[in-house]
Design a protein around this motif. Structure first.
Motif, PDB file in Angstrom:
ATOM      1  N   LEU A   1       1.253   1.316   1.714  1.00 19.93           N
ATOM      2  CA  LEU A   1       1.770  -0.117   1.320  1.00 19.93           C
ATOM      3  C   LEU A   1       0.630  -0.906   1.085  1.00 19.93           C
ATOM      4  O   LEU A   1      -0.595  -0.958   1.454  1.00 19.93           O
ATOM      5  CB  LEU A   1       2.399  -0.636   2.841  1.00 19.93           C
TER       6      LEU A   1
ATOM      7  N   ALA B   1       2.053  -6.597   0.479  1.00 16.49           N
ATOM      8  CA  ALA B   1       3.678  -6.265   0.568  1.00 16.49           C
ATOM      9  C   ALA B   1       4.258  -7.321   1.727  1.00 16.49           C
ATOM     10  O   ALA B   1       5.398  -7.860   1.574  1.00 16.49           O
ATOM     11  CB  ALA B   1       4.027  -4.763   0.616  1.00 16.49           C
ATOM     12  N   VAL B   2       3.553  -7.191   3.027  1.00 18.66           N
ATOM     13  CA  VAL B   2       3.891  -7.903   3.924  1.00 18.66           C
ATOM     14  C   VAL B   2       2.928  -8.834   4.385  1.00 18.66           C
ATOM     15  O   VAL B   2       1.787  -8.278   4.722  1.00 18.66           O
ATOM     16  CB  VAL B   2       4.540  -7.056   5.001  1.00 18.66           C
TER      17      VAL B   2
ATOM     18  N   GLN C   1      10.964  -6.364   1.817  1.00 20.68           N
ATOM     19  CA  GLN C   1      10.306  -6.325   0.485  1.00 20.68           C
ATOM     20  C   GLN C   1       9.227  -5.064   0.388  1.00 20.68           C
ATOM     21  O   GLN C   1       9.080  -4.507  -0.350  1.00 20.68           O
ATOM     22  CB  GLN C   1       9.705  -7.587  -0.077  1.00 20.68           C
ATOM     23  N   ALA C   2       8.580  -4.997   1.673  1.00 25.85           N
ATOM     24  CA  ALA C   2       7.476  -3.974   1.833  1.00 25.85           C
ATOM     25  C   ALA C   2       8.345  -2.683   1.515  1.00 25.85           C
ATOM     26  O   ALA C   2       7.769  -1.837   0.850  1.00 25.85           O
ATOM     27  CB  ALA C   2       6.848  -4.118   3.035  1.00 25.85           C
TER      28      ALA C   2
ATOM     29  N   ASN D   1       9.208  -2.156  -1.864  1.00 28.13           N
ATOM     30  CA  ASN D   1       8.381  -1.824  -3.147  1.00 28.13           C
ATOM     31  C   ASN D   1       7.925  -0.337  -2.917  1.00 28.13           C
ATOM     32  O   ASN D   1       7.619   0.258  -3.911  1.00 28.13           O
ATOM     33  CB  ASN D   1       6.994  -2.471  -2.600  1.00 28.13           C
TER      34      ASN D   1
ATOM     35  N   VAL E   1       6.368  -0.807  10.690  1.00 32.70           N
ATOM     36  CA  VAL E   1       5.359  -1.504   9.530  1.00 32.70           C
ATOM     37  C   VAL E   1       4.556  -2.646  10.259  1.00 32.70           C
ATOM     38  O   VAL E   1       5.031  -3.259  11.173  1.00 32.70           O
ATOM     39  CB  VAL E   1       6.568  -2.077   8.547  1.00 32.70           C
TER      40      VAL E   1
ATOM     41  N   GLY F   1       1.335  -5.770   6.913  1.00 35.15           N
ATOM     42  CA  GLY F   1       1.568  -5.048   5.472  1.00 35.15           C
ATOM     43  C   GLY F   1       0.876  -4.001   5.270  1.00 35.15           C
ATOM     44  O   GLY F   1       1.030  -3.395   4.110  1.00 35.15           O
TER      45      GLY F   1
END
Length: 257
Positions: free
Chosen positions: A14, A18-19, A43-44, A47, A77, A81
């Protein structure tokens, strides 16, 4: 699909963008996350794989992580991120798999959305317990389980079946699979319970079509992590195994009550 997501993680991981970190606060385990944080987690995951559906996000029992259910799998997660983990989380002090409790909550909530009218139900007059079973009319263990129905009901256990054709919905050529077609015919029969039991005994029902929940229930099973049949889910959403005897099932239900 999630395997592709995890493969992407192994290749590149990641991205730190991303986050974003959530104001430096550590979420409380089991709590829902803010809309902004949820959007960042989605969104992470997107991606890594645009086609993976995220179904649940809550604070993980591990500080600094979100607990995410996506594509029938549980992943973790980090709130900054940078990291994604896949696997069970064990609370060593309590000797409990805390991933199981999150799965149970999720399954219970999702199954509650399925109307009784869309299930095939075998129940005693006054059930003590009600279980949900994802089933295939042709699998051997599913048929063996159904042979115990009178004994299940005698013990006060109501069995509510949901359709999960193991062959899937379509063949590689895009045609409906034989088992899917047969299960649609069962759910569309004028006497679904009789057609269901006959199918379990190897007697395919007359072909029939109607508005039916077979596809939706199959997809729900994928969402809940079903990989084979039968899959028995208890009243609290816990997974109680596949084929079990009436005695084993009753013991599991009594232990969980």
């Amino acid at each position: 699909m999630l395997k592709k997501l995890l493969l992407a993680l192994c290749i590149g991981g990641l991205s730190s963008s991303a986050v974003a970190a959530e104001s430096g606060a550590t979420p409380v385990a089991g709590a829902t996350v803010t809309p902004a944080a949820a959007q960042m987690v989605r969104q992470a995951v997107k991606n890594l794989s645009a086609n993976v559906q995220v179904d649940s996000i809550e604070a993980a029992p591990i500080p600094g992580f979100y607990q995410v259910i996506a594509a029938g799998q549980m992943i973790y997660v980090s709130t900054d991120g940078k990291y994604l983990m896949h696997g069970d989380v064990i609370d060593l002090s309590r000797r409990q798999n805390v991933s199981d409790s999150a799965w149970s909550r999720f399954r219970k909530d999702e199954l509650a959305k399925v109307p009784a009218s869309q299930r095939i139900v075998f129940a005693p007059p006054h059930p003590k317990y009600t279980i949900s079973v994802f089933t295939d009319v042709n699998c051997g263990f599913c048929r063996a389980l159904h042979e115990h129905m009178a004994a299940f009901n005698k013990e006060g256990i109501a069995v509510e079946y949901l359709a999960w054709p193991r062959e899937g919905l379509t063949t590689t050529a895009g045609r409906p699979t034989p088992t899917y077609t047969e299960m649609v015919s069962v759910w569309c029969a004028s006497d679904r319970k009789a057609a269901f039991t006959a199918a379990k005994e190897g007697h395919a029902p007359p072909p029939a079509t109607c508005a039916n929940p077979v596809k939706d229930q199959f997809n729900l099973g994928l969402k809940l992590g079903v990989t084979g049949t039968p899959m028995i889910i208890g009243p609290d959403g816990s997974e109680l195994g596949g084929y079990v005897t009436p005695e084993q099932l009753l013991q599991a239900l009594q232990k969980g009550s």
